[in-house]
Scaffold this motif. Structure first.
Motif, short mmCIF file in Angstrom:
data_model
loop_
_atom_site.label_atom_id
_atom_site.label_comp_id
_atom_site.label_asym_id
_atom_site.label_seq_id
_atom_site.Cartn_x
_atom_site.Cartn_y
_atom_site.Cartn_z
N LEU A 29 1.38 0.26 5.65
CA LEU A 29 1.40 -1.16 5.27
C LEU A 29 2.09 -2.01 6.32
O LEU A 29 1.71 -3.16 6.55
CB LEU A 29 2.10 -1.32 3.92
N ASN A 80 3.48 -11.74 -0.64
CA ASN A 80 2.57 -12.49 -1.51
C ASN A 80 3.05 -12.59 -2.95
O ASN A 80 2.33 -13.11 -3.81
CB ASN A 80 1.18 -11.84 -1.48
N TYR A 179 -4.59 -4.13 -7.15
CA TYR A 179 -3.27 -3.60 -6.87
C TYR A 179 -2.33 -4.05 -7.98
O TYR A 179 -2.64 -4.95 -8.76
CB TYR A 179 -2.77 -4.08 -5.51
N ASP A 183 -3.98 -9.22 -5.53
CA ASP A 183 -5.15 -8.88 -4.74
C ASP A 183 -4.81 -8.19 -3.43
O ASP A 183 -5.73 -7.81 -2.68
CB ASP A 183 -5.95 -10.16 -4.43
N LYS A 184 -3.52 -8.07 -3.12
CA LYS A 184 -3.10 -7.39 -1.90
C LYS A 184 -2.04 -6.35 -2.24
O LYS A 184 -1.23 -6.57 -3.13
CB LYS A 184 -2.56 -8.40 -0.88
N PRO A 185 -2.02 -5.24 -1.51
CA PRO A 185 -0.99 -4.22 -1.79
C PRO A 185 0.39 -4.71 -1.39
O PRO A 185 0.54 -5.47 -0.42
CB PRO A 185 -1.43 -3.04 -0.94
N CYS A 186 1.39 -4.29 -2.13
CA CYS A 186 2.77 -4.63 -1.81
C CYS A 186 3.59 -3.35 -1.79
O CYS A 186 3.06 -2.24 -1.92
CB CYS A 186 3.33 -5.63 -2.83
N GLU A 228 -8.57 4.18 0.72
CA GLU A 228 -8.17 3.11 1.61
C GLU A 228 -7.08 3.54 2.59
O GLU A 228 -7.10 3.17 3.77
CB GLU A 228 -7.66 1.91 0.79
#
Length: 234
Positions: A29, A80, A179, A183-186, A228
Motif C-alpha cells: 500500500l 481518505n 474495502y 472505495d479505497k483500501p486503508c 489484487e
C-alpha cells in the motif's frame, strides 16, 4: 532496499503468519520497494516475525513497521478517512489482532490433527530424538498463553457463540463496500485481509472459518484482496 523478514508462503496463504501478511500488505500500500528474506527468524529482535531492516535500522512488530513507514516515508494509510473513521479503523484492527488471531493460534496448535498437518513442519530441522519433546514444550507454552489471554478458557459452545458474533460484526462493517472503510483500501484492510484470510486457510479445520463462510461478503472480500495484492500462488 528495505528487507522484510518472513516465514514464507504456507497453508495456502501468502505467509504462515497473519502479522507478516499485514506488514507486507502495508509495504504494498505504501508503494515502498522491498525484498523478502525467510532466514531471519533466529535474529528476530523480539523473537517473532515480522521485522524489517531499512537502511540499517531494524523495526520489529507489524504495528511499529506501520508507524515507521508513516514517519520515514510520509505515508498516510488512512488519507481518505474521516477522523471518526480513522479511530474506528484503528480499533477494528486491534479487535482482529486480539480476537481472531488467538482462535487461529488455538486451532492450529491445540488441535492434534491441525498441528500434524501444519505447525509440526516448523520442527523439521530438530533431530528426531528431541523433536517430540520440543513440540510438546512449545505446545504446552501456547496452551498456557491461551489460558492466560482468555481464549483457552472458553468451552467450545461458548467460543462458537463469540466467533459467530465477531464474524457477523466484521460482515456488518464491510457491508457491500469493496474495502472496509470505503472505495479505497486503508491501513485496516491490511489487517483485515491478513487475519480473515488466515482464519480461512484451507489447510485447517477451524470453527472461525465456518463462521466466516456464513458471510458471502467476507469470503468475496478475501478472494478480491488476494487477487489484487497477492496474485502469485502461495
Amino acid at each position: 532496499m528495505l528487507t522484510l523478514y518472513t516465514f514464507g508462503p504456507a497453508f495456502g496463504l501468502p505467509d504462515a503468519s497473519p502479522f507478516v501478511v499485514k506488514a507486507e500488505m502495508l509495504l504494498k500500500l505504501a508503494g515502498v520497494s522491498y525484498r523478502t528474506d525467510r532466514g531471519g527468524f533466529r535474529r528476530a529482535p523480539k523473537g517473532k516475525l515480522p521485522y524489517i531492516e531499512d537502511d540499517g535500522e531494524i523495526i520489529a512488530d507489524s504495528t511499529l513497521i506501520r508507524l515507521h513507514l508513516e514517519r520515514k516515508y510520509g505515508v498516510d494509510f488512512d488519507a481518505n478517512l474521516t477522523p471518526e473513521q480513522r479511530g474506528a479503523a484503528w480499533m477494528f484492527e486491534k479487535a482482529l489482532e486480539d480476537h481472531f488471531y488467538w482462535y487461529v493460534v488455538q486451532a492450529r496448535w491445540c488441535d492434534d490433527e491441525n498441528f500434524a498437518i501444519g505447525p509440526a513442519s516448523f520442527f523439521r530441522s530438530i533431530p528426531w530424538p528431541v523433536r517430540p519433546v520440543a513440540q510438546a514444550v512449545i505446545r504446552r507454552k501456547i496452551r498456557n498463553t491461551l489460558h492466560g489471554q482468555g481464549t483457552g478458557r472458553y468451552k467450545p459452545e461458548e467460543a462458537s457463540r463469540i466467533l459467530a458474533r465477531g464474524s457477523q460484526a466484521a460482515a456488518q462493517m464491510l457491508g457491500d463496500k469493496p474495502y472496509f472503510f470505503g472505495d479505497k483500501p486503508c491501513g485496516a484492510d491490511a489487517t483485515a485481509f491478513a487475519f480473515i484470510s488466515g482464519a480461512m486457510s484451507p489447510a485447517f479445520r477451524m470453527p472461525l472459518r465456518n463462521e466466516i463462510e456464513h458471510h458471502p461478503n467476507l469470503t468475496a472480500y478475501v478472494a478480491r484482496m488476494r487477487g489484487e495484492f497477492f496474485p502469485e500462488p502461495a
